[in-house]
Every structure is written in structure tokens, then in C-alpha cells.
Motif scaffolding. Structure first.
Motif, PDB file in Angstrom:
ATOM      1  N   LYS A   2     -38.747  22.502  31.703  1.00 39.19           N
ATOM      2  CA  LYS A   2     -39.217  21.428  30.825  1.00 39.19           C
ATOM      3  C   LYS A   2     -38.471  21.456  29.505  1.00 39.19           C
ATOM      4  O   LYS A   2     -38.162  22.524  28.982  1.00 39.19           O
ATOM      5  CB  LYS A   2     -40.713  21.593  30.555  1.00 39.19           C
ATOM      6  CG  LYS A   2     -41.572  21.081  31.675  1.00 39.19           C
ATOM      7  CD  LYS A   2     -43.016  21.061  31.258  1.00 39.19           C
ATOM      8  CE  LYS A   2     -43.871  20.449  32.350  1.00 39.19           C
ATOM      9  NZ  LYS A   2     -45.281  20.410  31.981  1.00 39.19           N
ATOM     10  N   GLU A   3     -38.205  20.254  28.997  1.00 42.21           N
ATOM     11  CA  GLU A   3     -37.560  20.158  27.693  1.00 42.21           C
ATOM     12  C   GLU A   3     -38.132  18.975  26.944  1.00 42.21           C
ATOM     13  O   GLU A   3     -38.621  18.029  27.562  1.00 42.21           O
ATOM     14  CB  GLU A   3     -36.050  19.961  27.862  1.00 42.21           C
ATOM     15  CG  GLU A   3     -35.272  21.256  27.713  1.00 42.21           C
ATOM     16  CD  GLU A   3     -33.784  21.008  27.608  1.00 42.21           C
ATOM     17  OE1 GLU A   3     -33.379  20.441  26.575  1.00 42.21           O
ATOM     18  OE2 GLU A   3     -33.059  21.375  28.542  1.00 42.21           O
ATOM     19  N   ILE A   4     -38.061  19.034  25.602  1.00 45.85           N
ATOM     20  CA  ILE A   4     -38.458  17.859  24.823  1.00 45.85           C
ATOM     21  C   ILE A   4     -37.212  17.021  24.614  1.00 45.85           C
ATOM     22  O   ILE A   4     -36.255  17.481  24.006  1.00 45.85           O
ATOM     23  CB  ILE A   4     -39.021  18.259  23.453  1.00 45.85           C
ATOM     24  CG1 ILE A   4     -40.193  19.220  23.614  1.00 45.85           C
ATOM     25  CG2 ILE A   4     -39.469  17.013  22.684  1.00 45.85           C
ATOM     26  CD1 ILE A   4     -40.846  19.604  22.308  1.00 45.85           C
ATOM     27  N   SER A 167     -40.490  13.235  23.995  1.00 49.06           N
ATOM     28  CA  SER A 167     -41.637  13.789  24.713  1.00 49.06           C
ATOM     29  C   SER A 167     -41.132  14.715  25.799  1.00 49.06           C
ATOM     30  O   SER A 167     -39.934  14.830  26.029  1.00 49.06           O
ATOM     31  CB  SER A 167     -42.526  12.669  25.268  1.00 49.06           C
ATOM     32  OG  SER A 167     -41.791  11.794  26.095  1.00 49.06           O
ATOM     33  N   VAL A 168     -42.092  15.393  26.428  1.00 46.01           N
ATOM     34  CA  VAL A 168     -41.742  16.469  27.357  1.00 46.01           C
ATOM     35  C   VAL A 168     -41.223  15.894  28.684  1.00 46.01           C
ATOM     36  O   VAL A 168     -41.800  14.966  29.233  1.00 46.01           O
ATOM     37  CB  VAL A 168     -42.979  17.357  27.601  1.00 46.01           C
ATOM     38  CG1 VAL A 168     -42.639  18.524  28.524  1.00 46.01           C
ATOM     39  CG2 VAL A 168     -43.523  17.871  26.260  1.00 46.01           C
TER      40      VAL A 168
END
Ligand code: SF4
Ligand code: SF4
Lengths: 585, 192
Positions: A2-4, A167-168
Motif C-alpha cells: 500500500k502507498e499513499i 489517498s491509500v
């Protein structure tokens, strides 16, 4: 993993995961960061084009060669790119083709607020609209499958809040097993002469019908049943505001906003008591739903102008507003050209000469603001020169002399060059100033064909603007140093007096360009408080580093230069008749 | 994890590094396992104008912008912009602001005056107000330019996120050679 990610970064990631081979764009807020992110994926050939039409045509070429390709731009860019787009809709694609367009509701940094969904309908191609960064990535990836499955170019619309919002995002693995690009001749499909195009048009119409049927069951459009009292049809960022403000409402969330899945809309409408369409800008969905004979409330309660916000939505539904603290009126804080910006000297001189300035799109559009007050028109990229060319035709020779067009290097190469050709061709006696700061500054310093560098930061040839203007047919082309006021004034005075077309090119880079050091590092100017008479002449340049310090004893105040802000361009020193400004020790 | 969403607003002047600060905040919230959304507007010259950045975190965040009048924390990089943004806040919100004045064009030109009593006014409206000598503490940490990180530390104190999430976020977002000074600046802010 996961990344923003911002919407723009997520679109870039989606292009990478989809196996895109070629990406082309012209920078424009809020779309710029898509290509700036894509260039980091070494598998993709990413480049800046001189304008959006060219970007689309580059991507079309790649698609015809069998590669997945993407073109990106802001809403006004689609106006420039519209020509090839409409015909691409007829030819269809080879490898998947995606056009990403970022709208700017509320005009945070644009000259108009247009709703690009209309282009999808106009050009008869599907339009996807993501509601957050995760969807930006997923929809981008999905767009290429859709494009290939239906042999159609696809559009994806973002808006400022989606493009620059973060956002994620859950990342995925890139697709494998795509066919290798190769040349395939198919002239009856790709050469749009009337005979061939007539065959293609009915296929385009059929395709839209099929896409609408497809949309009725595709996962990209989904129904979220909650309370049946209120049903809302919505898409994009508006979906998020609906969830925020009306958490209990049933929602038909559209991922594909054109063509509309009318069967799905009918089913949904039958299940809820009152049906609303919540959308930003135009009643694009609403009008089509109404045309299908379904009763719906939309623009009666939500403005066609500006961005939707949770507060505006609350108001539309008559919900109580959160109490807001009242504050006193404060001095405004508009954007300003940077301290040491090379454009200031030019606008100062134009103001001194009382020129009528036809302007263009860039940082320099801010030359319109006080105290420079030196811009009289601004329409779109490239219009400054043709506007000048047109206005002089209506004026007598004395008035003609006052007309000066100003345009940046990037804007000049974007579409200004066409206008200059017209001006030379028809011998319109106006003066053009090309503000060459070697970069596309306003969008955050992107390179262009005159800067000598590419998007991937490798050195390339740079357009020689002087030679170019001469080749176009301008006889009088000269270079002036905008940081030298006398030289700038003199050049302007002479060229404005000339009853022929002429071009002045200013030659100082944007102060934020690190590549070429313009100013001597560490050189900062200061005001000698003993010599300052308080005449305020230096304030006329509008540099953010120069402050006015009123005096407490009723006498005239004095100027002061903030050493943290001064970039040492030396322009203010030239304005001081009392030699009160000099380099600080 | 409760269902409430926490709303943070970062305000100041273009060029002050608001973007980076809001990215560090978002990163820390993600590290702590929250859903997070962030939004700001940029473009139109590179400097000078008012900037507002929105950061929201919680179990599930919908709108990328803070609904008007619902801000929980205001993180101000400049005093006048801090005051200007108060209508975005809910009653009783916390305000952490840098003690810095940047004059807008009309004030530079001597046409309008920059109000001098803004800190008192903010304190009167929002008792949970902390005015920080960002530059002073940053100098103490080793570099005046780290004022934003001092403020970030002060803001972090008002949020229920574990220390190591902040450290991880700083390590990820701050350039290596500036990290030590920034970690120090952060701790100075956090002790306020
Ligand atoms: S970014 Fe460059 S061109 Fe734009 S205002 Fe600043 S110095 Fe001028
Ligand atoms: S030299 Fe004068 S005009 Fe130039 S940046 Fe410094 S204060 Fe501004």
C-alpha cells in the motif's frame, strides 16, 4: 503493498500496470504530475509534446503500432486536441488508447471551467470517472482492456480534487503477455477519406449502444442500496461528498459516465422514492436521465458553477450548516511572480510605455496585477499574438503602435508559433515579446522544445527562437535583457514605433530553474536607510522582497528589502534615483 | 478504532513547504493503520498566494476536503493565513501556529496594514491556541529552515499517533542529510 498516492500518481501507476509503452502530454495544472510520475517507469517512453494535439497524435501513432499508449492534459487542452480525437473515434485503435483529462472546477488555476464529459459524448467515446486514487489506478488499467475490447479510444476524467488529492492505494503487478507492437497495414480502417469514414460512422454509433449495454452489468458501475427514501446517481469526487453528507442514501455510483447504463438507471430509479443526480458543473447525467423520461432532481438544487463541496451539498439538501467562526476582513493574498522573476522588468516597461498588452497563459499572466497593471487581454494558449494581429487591423496607425503581445517560450511553441506565422504572413504591424525563461514555469518548471532538455532529463537540441522567428518571416527580431530596464525600454520603444511586425525575445531564465545559475549566488540587495527618501519608486516593480515601512513619527516611510527573499536581480536598484539601493554587505 | 474522522488543515503561503508537511502527516497516519485522504490546490505561479491543505484520517474517509466548519486542528505556517482560516474550524478546535508574518502585496505597497493583534484574536476565539517560535527553536535544532518540522512536532502532540509512526514518516520523506536536524526539531516541537 500500500502507498499513499495522488490521483495523478495513481494514474501513472495504472498506466505502468497496464503495460503502456508510450506516453505523451503537455503540462497543465492539475494534470502535470501524471507524466512526471510515468517518466520514472523506465519501461514507458514518456515525453512532453509542444501541445496537446501533438501529444494525442503521438499516442495515436503508438496505438496504431500495436502498443498501449496514453495522452494526458488539462480540460482546456482537449480543445486543442479535439481534432485528431474525433477522427480517432472513427478509426478505432490498435493497442489500447487512453486520453486522461483533468478538469478544474472552481478554476483554481484555469481561465474557464469546462466539463470534459461533454467531449466524450461529442466525440462518441466512453468516459470513465474515478472517485479516489485507488480508482484512478484501477480505472486506468481497466481503460486499456475496454479500449481493445471495443476498438475505441477511451477517456478518463479527473478533477483537481482527485488529481491533487492523495489517498491509500493497493498496488498490483503489471500485466504480462501483451502482444509485441508491430506494423500492420489496414488502410481502409485507418485512412479516413470520406469513402472509408462513411463505413466507420455506423460502427461508431453501434459501439456506443454496445458500451451502454455493457455498462449495465459491468462492475465499474455499482448500486449501493441503503435507505430507499433517497436515491442518488453520482460519479467521481461527487460520490465522496454524497457519502460524507448523506451517509444513509442509496447510491448508484457510476464509474463509466458515458455512455450511461440506462437500464441500470431505470432499475435503480424504480427502487428509490426520490431520485437525485449529484454532479459537478454541467447537468451531463441529469439531462440524459431526464431525456429517458425519468424524473430526477439535480441542478435545481446544485449550482452549475464551481466546485461541489460538502458544505454546498449540505446546503442543497437543507441540512444544518456547521457553525462557522466569523473573522474580520484581512488584506488579500493573491499569487505573485517570484522575487527576481525576469518577467517583472518587461511588465514594468510596458506599463511605463502605456502599451495595450494582449496577454497569454503562464506565470506572466500575473503581470495584469497591480502595481504592474500591464495586461489587457488573456484568452487561451497562443492567442496573444493573433489577438494583437487582429486588433491592429481595426486601429489607426497611431493606436497600432501601442499594441504589444506577450507570450512565454513554452506557450509560443505550443500554439503561438501558428499565430506568429499569420502575423508575418499578413504583415500585421504589432510587436511581440517572447518571454523566454527557458522553461514551462507556471506548472512547476517542465522542459519544452526550447529548453534543451527532455522530460527524462537528458540533453537534446534546443529550438533557436531567433532563427525560428526569422524563418517564419519576421524581419525585425532582437534579444533584450529583461533585467536591464534601459535596454528593455529602448527595445520596446523602437519596435513599437516600427510600422511592421517585430519580435523581442527576453533572455533570462526563471529564477526557480536550478540548471542555469542566473544570479550571483549570495548577492542580495539592501536599502541604505539614510539615502532612502521614501519616494516609493522601487515599489512600482512589485517585488515581494521589497517592503514598505511606514514611519511612526508622521514622516515619510522607507523601503526595506527582506534579505531572505531577495534574489539579487538588480531591477529595483535601477529604479532608485537616489542611489539608495546597493548590494548588502 | 472509532468511526470518527479527524480533520487537519495546514495553511500558509505558497513556497513555505506546506505540501511536504502534509505529506509527512499523511504518511504517519497510514503507518498508524488509518485510512487517510489529503487534498490541496496548487498552480498559478510558484509563490506567494494563500495555500490550504486538507488532511483527514480515520477508519474510513470519504471526502478529500474537510467539510466547512469541521476542522479539528489548524496547523498555521503564517499568522495572517492562520487567522483567515478560522472559519474552517469547529468550536473548540486546536490551533498551532508559527509566529511568522509574511506581508502580502497590498501591505508591501503600503496600501493596507498587516494587523498586529492577530495572535490575541486567535487565542480569544480558540483557547486551545499555541503560538510557536518556529524559527527560534529550529535554530536551536541546527537550522532555521526546519521551522516547519518544529511545528509538525507541536501538532503531533495533539494527535493520538504512536511516536514511531512519526519517526518512520520523517525518515521516509525528509532528505537524508537533513534528517538529523529535522528529528531534533520534531522533538523540540513535540515537547511544547
Ligand atoms: S516561477 Fe519563474 S517565471 Fe514563474 S513567477 Fe517565479 S520566477 Fe517568474
Ligand atoms: S534585487 Fe530588488 S527587485 Fe530584485 S529580487 Fe532583490 S529586492 Fe526584488
Amino acid at each position: 503493498m500500500k502507498e499513499i498516492l495522488s490521483g495523478n500518481e495513481a494514474i501513472a501507476r495504472g498506466a505502468f500496470e497496464a503495460g503502456v509503452k508510450v506516453a505523451s502530454a503537455y503540462p497543465g495544472t492539475p494534470s502535470t504530475e501524471i507524466l512526471e510520475t510515468i517518466v520514472n517507469y523506465r519501461e514507458i517512453d514518456a515525453s512532453w509534446a509542444p501541445n496537446e494535439k501533438v501529444a494525442v497524435e503521438v499516442a495515436i501513432g503508438a496505438s496504431f503500432g500495436g502498443a498501449r499508449s496514453i495522452a494526458c492534459m488539462k480540460h482546456v487542452g482537449v480543445n486543442v486536441a479535439a481534432d485528431p480525437l474525433f477522427t480517432l473515434s472513427y478509426t478505432g485503435v490498435g493497442g489500447g488508447f487512453l486520453l486522461v483529462v483533468a478538469d478544474d472546477p472552481e478554476m483554481h488555476s484555469s481561465q474557464n471551467e469546462q466539463d470534459s464529459r461533454n467531449y466524450a459524448k461529442f466525440a462518441k467515446m466512453p468516459m470513465l470517472e474515478p472517485a479516489d486514487s485507488q480508482e484512478c489506478k484501477d480505472f486506468t488499467r481497466f481503460a486499456f482492456e475496454l479500449s481493445e475490447q471495443f476498438d475505441t479510444p477511451v477517456m478518463l476524467r479527473s478533477c483537481t480534487r482527485i488529481s491533487h488529492g492523495k489517498s491509500v492505494v493497493a498496488l498490483g503487478d503489471p500485466v504480462t503477455g501483451l502482444p509485441a507492437p508491430k506494423l500492420v497495414k489496414n488502410p481502409s480502417k485507418l485512412v479516413m477519406l470520406p469513402g472509408n469514414a462513411k463505413v466507420r460512422h455506423p460502427l461508431v454509433e453501434e459501439r456506443i449502444v454496445k458500451l451502454a449495454e455493457y455498462g449495465a452489468t459491468a462492475a465499474i458501475n455499482r448500486v449501493e442500496m441503503r435507505d430507499a427514501e433517497i436515491g442518488v446517481i453520482t460519479a467521481g469526487v461527487s460520490y465522496q461528498y454524497v457519502r460524507e453528507v448523506l451517509p444513509n442514501a442509496s447510491v448508484l455510483k457510476l464509474g463509466m459516465v458515458y455512455p450511461l447504463p440506462m437500464t441500470l438507471i431505470r432499475e435503480f430509479a424504480a427502487k428509490v422514492k426520490t431520485l437525485y443526480v449529484i454532479e459537478e458543473l454541467d447537468p451531463f447525467i441529469e439531462e440524459q436521465v431526464k431525456a429517458a423520461g425519468i424524473t430526477v432532481i439535480g441542478k435545481d438544487i446544485i449550482s452549475r458553477c464551481g466546485e461541489l463541496t460538502p458544505g454546498r451539498l449540505r446546503k442543497a439538501f437543507g441540512l444544518p450548516d456547521a457553525a462557522q467562526t466569523a473573522v474580520e476582513k484581512l488584506p488579500g493574498r493573491p499569487p505573485n511572480m517570484c522575487p527576481g522573476c525576469p518577467h517583472r522588468g518587461v511588465f514594468y516597461s510596458l506599463n511605463q510605455l502605456k502599451a495595450y498588452v494582449t496577454g497569454d497563459i503562464g506565470c506572466y499572466t500575473l503581470g495584469f496585477m497591480p502595481p504592474l497593471n500591464a495586461m489587457d487581454t488573456c484568452i487561451c494558449m497562443g492567442a496573444s499574438i493573433s489577438n494583437a494581429s487582429g486588433i491592429v487591423r481595426a486601429l489607426d496607425p497611431e493606436e497600432q503602435k501601442k499594441v504589444v503581445a506577450v507570450i512565454g517560450d513554452s506557450t509560443f511553441l505550443h500554439t503561438g508559433i501558428n499565430s506568429l506565422m499569420e502575423m508575418a504572413y499578413n504583415q500585421a504591424p504589432a510587436t511581440v515579446v517572447i518571454l523566454d525563461n527557458r522553461i514551462t514555469a507556471m506548472t512547476g518548471r517542465q522542459d519544452n522544445p526550447a529548453s534543451g532538455w527532455t522530460l527524462s532529463d537528458s540533453q537534446t537540441n534546443a529550438v533557436d527562437l531567433v532563427q525560428l522567428c526569422k524563418a517564419i518571416g519576421i524581419k525585425h527580431v532582437r534579444v533584450a535583457d529583461p533585467l536591464n530596464l534601459e535596454q528593455t525600454l529602448e527595445a520596446l520603444r523602437e519596435e513599437m514605433n516600427r510600422p511592421e511586425p517585430s519580435v523581442i525575445i527576453t533572455n533570462r531564465p526563471c529564477v526557480l530553474v536550478k540548471r542555469e545559475g542566473v544570479f550571483q549566488k549570495g548577492l542580495v540587495l539592501s536599502v541604505d536607510q539614510d539615502h532612502c527618501t521614501g519616494c516609493k519608486a522601487c515599489l512600482k516593480i512589485g517585488c515581494p522582497a521589497i517592503e514598505w515601512q511606514p514611519s511612526s513619527d508622521g514622516k515619510k516611510g522607507k523601503a526595506f528589502i527582506d534579505p531572505m527573499l531577495c534574489n539579487g536581480c538588480d531591477v529595483c536598484r535601477q529604479l532608485c534615483k537616489f542611489n539608495a539601493i546597493g548590494s548588502a554587505k | 478504532m472509532s468511526d470518527t474522522v479527524t480533520n487537519i488543515l495546514l495553511v500558509g503561503v505558497g513556497g513555505q513547504g506546506i505540501l511536504l508537511a502534509s505529506e509527512i502527516l499523511s504518511e504517519a497516519f497510514m503507518q498508524a493503520g488509518f485510512d487517510v485522504k489529503k487534498s490541496e490546490i496548487h498552480g498559478m505561479s510558484q509563490r506567494g498566494g494563500s495555500v490550504v491543505s486538507h488532511v483527514r484520517y480515520g477508519k474510513e474517509v470519504h471526502s478529500p476536503i474537510v467539510p466547512e466548519g469541521e476542522g479539528d486542528i489548524l496547523f498555521g505556517f503564517e499568522i495572517m493565513e492562520t487567522y483567515r482560516s478560522l472559519p474552517l474550524l469547529k468550536n473548540g478546535a486546536s490551533v498551532v501556529a508559527n509566529d511568522l508574518c509574511i506581508q502580502p502585496p497590498s501591505v508591501l505597497l503600503g496600501q493596507e496594514t498587516y494587523p498586529t493583534d492577530l495572535p490575541e484574536k486567535i487565542a480569544a476565539l480558540f483557547p486551545k491556541f499555541l503560538l510557536v517560535d518556529g524559527q527560534g527553536l529550529a535554530a536551536e535544532a541546527g537550522n532555521v529552515r526546519a521551522a516547519n518540522t518544529v511545528l509538525l512536532g507541536a501538532v503531533s502532540k495533539r494527535l493520538d499517533i504512536a511516536d514511531e509512526c512519526w519517526i518512520k514518516a520523517l525518515e521516509k520523506m525528509v532528505p537524508r542529510k537533513a534528517l538529523e536536524v529535522n528529528l531534533k526539531a520534531f522533538q523540540l516541537g513535540r515537547s511544547l
